[in-house]
Scaffold this motif. Structure first.
Motif: not given
Length: 520
Positions: A20-28
């Protein structure tokens, strides 16, 4: 068996948190684009009170004010129509970088605006930039996220729009509009820096034949993991991407088995026109596109969005107790809170129930405002003329406006853009849907003064209520449940027969009654 267990132990699984964290970072980076978008669309709200009939500096008449509040929406469709080809040509990642440029120029012009034409040019650029953002943001977030996470991630991105609106409303209470403009300049600059740190979407890379980069991207997006942990998902994406390589014209004519496709020898212009016709005018594109553009129309015209540019003065026209700027700031807070709540409940309720109930709530809230205005607000009152504002104050319209903000915040039309369309038409369809949304927003904002002059405040909100109620009925029958579905599942559904999704005893009884009649 022992050997197999040992092999499995060598492949450590990735925690859900890391994924989830990696996808959240990619969405920043897309999130910051939406933060900037929220600030851009709400900028007229803080600028108009200072510019309308100002005694010194730049000043706008009532007609100029109505144009200033809506002209960015008129410009946004042109940007939205450009966003599809931009995304398809440059890719999702590069497009997310390039779309910041119009806003960089616009915020600088807004700060240095020395006359009314420059003010309008800057606001027009904000509109064009906002329109261009739509397809890159929705395509990127929709394609990098896991099916079980897509609804939440798309909702998180929409929260940043709400945060942008809130930030702009807050700036309106502490600085003037010029200072607010120069502060906003930092957001697109930061977005351009962050986009350099995230990968391209795996689907687009596979479609371009860049398998190694696609695999590396997927490993990043699933928690910086190893190839073994993403192999199954990668294989499915590869099969999906391979199916996208088929000639669209052949697919449309059911000639998918033709290995020697003759369409490559056609005149390029003729082939492109035929390709667009096959991609955009197929039922898996037209059906969701029809639903989305109608949802956008009903949502936009349900009450809150048309009054946004002139909201401070609308609060005064209703005779609300608190200061208009404080009320607008509170609405910004409510919008952010609702965005957070949506993340928590969307997996429990699904998108369908949430969308229908939220639109129904906006209709009831607009109805309440209409009734209050009919009973307590004189017909001589106009939100564009502060001299006519009533002296009598009340908390009732303020509570109803907050209620309208709550239900509007629960509406999620932009979330649907990331998942409703097939890959080959996704960027273009998103651009068309976004363009249509901005056309309706422009019409709603620009006609506020005309509706008030013709129907007064109570009639204006009665019109908004009608849009919301009609939209609720339409969505009840035609809005499918897409939460937890893969992009392929949604595409396959729209390739099938048209179905009505209402699931209650009355509709089931009606269907049984109809079947009985056909049998007899």
């Amino acid at each position: 068996m022992v050997h197999k267990i040992q092999i499995e132990q060598k492949i450590p699984s990735v925690s859900k948190f890391r994924s989830v964290l990696s996808q959240l970072i990619a969405c920043m980076s897309p999130n910051l684009l939406l933060l900037d978008l929220g600030m851009a669309v709400s900028f007229p709200t803080i600028a108009l009170p200072a510019l309308l009939n100002a005694t010194e500096g730049l000043s706008l008449t009532q007609v100029e004010a109505s144009w200033f509040g809506s002209i960015s929406y008129l410009a946004q469709p042109f940007g939205a129509l450009l966003s599809g080809p931009l995304v398809d040509y440059f890719g999702r990642k590069k497009a997310n970088f390039l779309v910041n440029i119009p806003h960089l120029i616009a915020w600088i012009l807004m700060y240095f605006a020395w006359n009314v034409p420059i003010l309008f040019i800057a606001n027009t650029l904000l509109g064009i930039g906002t329109g261009i953002m739509e397809a890159p943001i929705n395509s990127y977030v929709g394609e990098i996220s896991e099916p079980t996470m897509r609804g939440a991630l798309c909702t998180v991105t929409q929260i940043f729009t709400s945060i942008g609106i809130l930030v702009m409303y807050f700036l309106g209470t502490i600085v003037d509009w010029r200072q607010a403009a120069i502060i906003c300049l930092g957001v697109p600059l930061l977005s351009m820096l962050l986009v350099l740190l995230v990968p391209e979407t795996p689907v687009w890379l596979l479609f371009k034949g860049r398998e190694k980069e696609a695999l590396k991207s997927l490993c990043y997006l699933r928690g910086w993991t190893t190839v073994d942990n993403v192999k199954d998902e990668y294989d499915k994406l590869a099969v999906y991407a391979k199916s996208l390589q088929n000639c669209e014209i052949c697919l449309a004519t059911d000639d998918v088995k033709n290995e020697q496709c003759d369409h490559v020898r056609m005149n390029p212009i003729k082939r492109y026109i035929l390709k667009i016709k096959c991609v955009m005018f197929c039922k898996e594109t037209l059906r969701p596109l029809t639903l989305v553009i109608l949802y956008f129309m009903f949502y936009t015209m349900s009450g809150l969005i048309p009054i946004r540019p002139n909201m401070v003065n609308v609060c005064g026209a209703f005779g609300m107790v608190d200061n208009g700027k404080k009320i607008v700031l509170m609405i910004g807070v409510i919008t952010v809170i609702m965005g957070v709540i949506v993340i928590g409940i969307i997996k429990m309720t699904g998108k369908r129930k949430l969308i229908i109930l939220a639109l129904l709530g906006t209709g009831l809230s607009s109805t309440g405002l209409s009734i209050y205005a009919r009973l307590h607000v004189p017909d001589s009152v106009s939100s564009y003329d502060p001299a006519t504002f009533p002296i009598e104050k009340s908390y009732v319209p303020q509570a109803l406006l907050y209620s309208l903000a709550v239900f509007t915040g629960l509406c999620i039309p932009w979330v649907l853009l990331g998942e409703m369309f097939p890959f080959k038409s996704r960027a273009s369809a998103q651009g068309i849907a976004a363009a249509w949304s901005y056309v309706v927003t422009f019409l709603g904002s620009k006609t506020l003064i005309d509706l008030e002059n013709s129907l007064k405040l109570w009639g204006t909100f009665a019109v908004y209520a009608v849009f919301a109620f009609v939209g609720t009925i339409y969505l009840y029958f035609f809005m499918p449940e897409t939460e937890g579905k893969t992009l392929q599942d949604i595409e396959d559904y729209y390739k099938g027969d048209l179905r009505i999704f209402a699931n209650d005893p009355f509709i089931n009884y009606f269907k049984r009654f109809k079947r009985k009649q056909s049998v007899s």
